[in-house]
Structure formats: C-alpha cells, structure tokens
Design an enzyme around this catalytic site. Structure first.
Site, PDB file in Angstrom:
ATOM      1  N   CYS A 168     -25.372   1.117  59.034  1.00  0.00           N
ATOM      2  CA  CYS A 168     -25.251   0.278  57.841  1.00  0.00           C
ATOM      3  C   CYS A 168     -23.784   0.050  57.512  1.00  0.00           C
ATOM      4  O   CYS A 168     -22.981   0.985  57.565  1.00  0.00           O
ATOM      5  CB  CYS A 168     -25.926   0.942  56.650  1.00  0.00           C
ATOM      6  SG  CYS A 168     -27.611   1.541  56.949  1.00  0.00           S
TER       7      CYS A 168
ATOM      8  N   CYS B 256     -23.460 -13.286  50.914  1.00  0.00           N
ATOM      9  CA  CYS B 256     -22.566 -12.756  51.950  1.00  0.00           C
ATOM     10  C   CYS B 256     -21.956 -13.849  52.819  1.00  0.00           C
ATOM     11  O   CYS B 256     -21.042 -13.581  53.603  1.00  0.00           O
ATOM     12  CB  CYS B 256     -23.307 -11.753  52.820  1.00  0.00           C
ATOM     13  SG  CYS B 256     -23.920 -10.325  51.911  1.00  0.00           S
TER      14      CYS B 256
END
Length: 393
Positions: free
Chosen positions: A212, A81
C-alpha cells in the site's frame, strides 16, 4: 492546432506528513524548479492550473503568489488522485488550442497522517455509487479502510479469475523499492525482500501493509509551451505531449459485477486505446511507464488495462522480468507511488517529470537506456483516469 511541448519540469522530494513544508511552499518550490529548468520567467506564463485535494479554495493562488503577482488566471483543480494529470490536461489543451503559448501545471499536497478520509461527512460521499457497487459485489466491511476494500477486492478477484498467487502482488512492491533506491526524490529507498512484503501486517484481501502506498506531502510542476514559442525562444530539451486522454466512469464501473472495473480498469483501457490511436503508437513501442500503483494490485491490473501484456498475462510478465530494466518496458523507474510516495495533487505531474527526465537522458542511475516513448497513467476514484504519451520532440 499547436504542438504542446514540455519545456520545464520540477519537483520537491516527497516526505511523510508532518515532515514537510507548508502546501504553498511545496507548490511554489516545484513551480520555480520547472521555470528554472525551462529557462523561462514567470512573467511569460499566461495561465496556471493548480492541483490539490486537501486544501481550501484558491490554494493555487496562495502557492503561486510567492512566485509572482502577474495577474494571470489561476484555475484550481481537484479530480481525486488524478488531479495533477488533470491540471496538465487543461494546460496542454490551452496551448494546443492556441489560446496561450505558455501554461503552467502545478500540483501540491500537504496530507494528514493515516488512511484517506472525507472531511465532508455532512453530505453524500462522491464515491457513494462506487461504494454501493463494492457492497453488491463483495459486501462492505465497516472496519476496513475504504481504498483497501476497493483495491484488495480487485486483487482477490484477479487471483480467482486467473489463478495467480498473492506473491505476484508482493513482487511488485519488491521491484518498486529496487527502483526507488536509485531515486533521490523517493521517500522509501531501503530494499525489501518478498518475505518482508508478504509477512507485513494484513490489510484486506491479498494486500499487506507493504503493498500500500503511504500518505505523502510534496509538489511537482510542468511547464507547457507551443512549438512557435519554443522556436522563438530557442528552447531545447523539449518533450512532446503526443497524446492525452481523460476518461470518467461508464456503466462498467458500477454494473459489471467486477471489482477490477470498479477500480478503473475499464476507464484505463478506454483512455489508453484513445492515446494509442491519437499518437499512432502501440504498446509495443513504449519504453517506460509511470503508472498508478497506489496498491500493488493496481499495478498488476493496469499492466493489462494499458495493453502492456495480454489479459491474464501479468504473472508471466512479472516472472519474466518484462516490467523492469532489461525487460520489455520499465514500469515505475521512480519507485512509483508505493516507494516514491503519493501526494495526491502532485502525483500525476511527478510522473510526467520522471518520464521527461528519462526521455532527455538525464535520469542518472535509474536512466532507462534509449528511452524514446513513454506512457503515463493516473487514476482517481470518483472518478477520473488520465493516460498520456510522451516522446522526444
């Protein structure tokens, strides 16, 4: 050593999987936007670093060939990421060293729907050592999503350690949507109430679905130039990359017995300490931050890892409104990963793009007043953490 200056930034609006253009179009559109923003022709670019996670080798060439066939080096980057920020780290390094005067960092992602999953099940997972650490600390649930076990477990540890309530994490999601409603590039802009966040389906530990980030498709790009090139071309609206640090895991991630360290708090703490020392600024000098809120629990933990508030002080920081407009430091004015979206290869560069707009004073309705110094934080488990300091040139 040359100063590394951001001359141009660009991104495309983030979308849900299945709703976006192909990956190469996303990358090309972002690169063209950054070039146009800088007023620089692609023929002046001497090196390009292309970040993506989901894709075949040389996807960077596929994206950039439609921008220009100039024969320059195109280096493909995959660092989980933190991929986009890693591409920028390399572009900045090339410019600072004097190897080139103009470098392009571009990131893009055409993500599949659903939770992240490896597509190489025939070999050891790159997170195997972290998975073992998680299992030893809190056990492993084969039915739960991997990332949710990581960040949900860290949130649960934070609650136990500091006596915080799960509402603390819910307030981060509410704030993210409030910021995103002013961002035309964000994916989710409808406001949320704390009740909506807390009553959404439970995921793991204190996490609910609305805590999330979603799978996302998108692209972003940053054009970095030397100060001598900028003077020669008479460029304006420049932003200085005053400091960058890229850290990886130490024993603390695996052997400290802490889920908070497993998800990168120790790496973030070391990276932020480094950039504060490099730039000569302190956390108190920072006006705005784009940090890695892949889960709302990580935003809370990152406040403390980055030195924005004392250890255990995040609850007061949030309740006092010090993480939003009118407070000490505006965190994720874009809406963050939770609301803007998280196309892995593009995320770090989208953060830099957002911060650059604020430092220029061109962020529109969400403009942070008198923005002079900005901090960026981007993590990838497996692992890498990039922290950057930007300031007006």
């Amino acid at each position: 050593m040359s100063k590394a200056l951001i001359a141009g930034v660009g991104m495309v609006k983030f979308t849900k999987p299945g709703k976006s253009e192909e990956y190469d179009v996303l990358g090309a559109q972002a690169a063209i936007a950054a070039l146009k923003d800088a007023g620089i022709d692609y023929r002046d670019v001497q090196q390009a670093y292309a970040g993506f996670v989901f894709g075949d080798t040389c996807s960077g060439q596929t994206a950039l060939y439609s921008v220009g066939l100039t024969g320059i080096p195109v280096i493909n980057v995959n660092n989980a990421c933190a991929t986009g920020s890693t591409a920028l780290f390399l572009a900045r390094q090339a410019v600072e060293s004097g190897a080139v005067d103009v470098a392009l960092a571009v990131g893009f992602e055409q993500m599949p729907s659903g939770a992240l999953a490896s597509n190489t099940s025939d070999r050891k997972a790159t997170t195997a050592r972290l998975d073992q650490a998680v299992a030893s600390i809190q056990g492993w649930d084969d039915k739960a999503m991997q990332a949710a076990q990581y960040f949900g477990g860290a949130g649960r540890e934070y609650m136990e350690k500091y006596g915080a309530s799960a509402d603390l994490f819910g307030r981060v999601s509410v704030k993210a949507r409030d910021h995103a409603r002013r961002n035309p590039f964000a994916m989710f802009t409808d406001p949320l109430s704390l009740e909506q966040v807390m009553s959404s389906p439970a995921i793991f530990g204190p996490l609910t679905r609305l805590m999330c980030c979603p799978p996302t498709c998108g692209g972003a790009a940053v054009l970095v130039v030397s100060d001598s090139y900028a003077k020669k071309k008479g460029l304006s609206n420049l932003i200085e990359i005053a400091a960058m640090s890229l850290t990886t895991d130490t024993e603390a991630s695996f052997n400290s017995g802490s889920m908070i360290n497993v998800i990168g708090a120790d790496a973030a703490r070391r990276a932020s300490t480094s950039v504060y020392e490099q730039s000569g600024i302190s956390p108190e000098d920072v006006d705005l931050v784009e940090l890695h809120d892949c889960f709302s629990t990580n935003e809370i933990i990152s406040y403390e890892a980055l030195g924005l508030c004392p250890e255990g002080g995040a609850e007061k920081f949030v309740h006092d409104g010090d993480n939003t407009y009118g407070g000490k430091v505006v965190t994720n004015p874009s809406g963050g990963l939770l609301s803007k979206g998280h196309p892995l290869g593009a995320t770090g560069l989208a953060q830099i793009t957002e911060l650059s707009w604020h430092l220029r004073g061109t962020a529109g309705e969400r403009q942070v007043p008198n923005a002079n110094i900005a901090l960026q934080h981007n993590i990838g488990l497996g692992g890498a953490c990039v922290v950057s300091v930007l300031k007006r040139a």
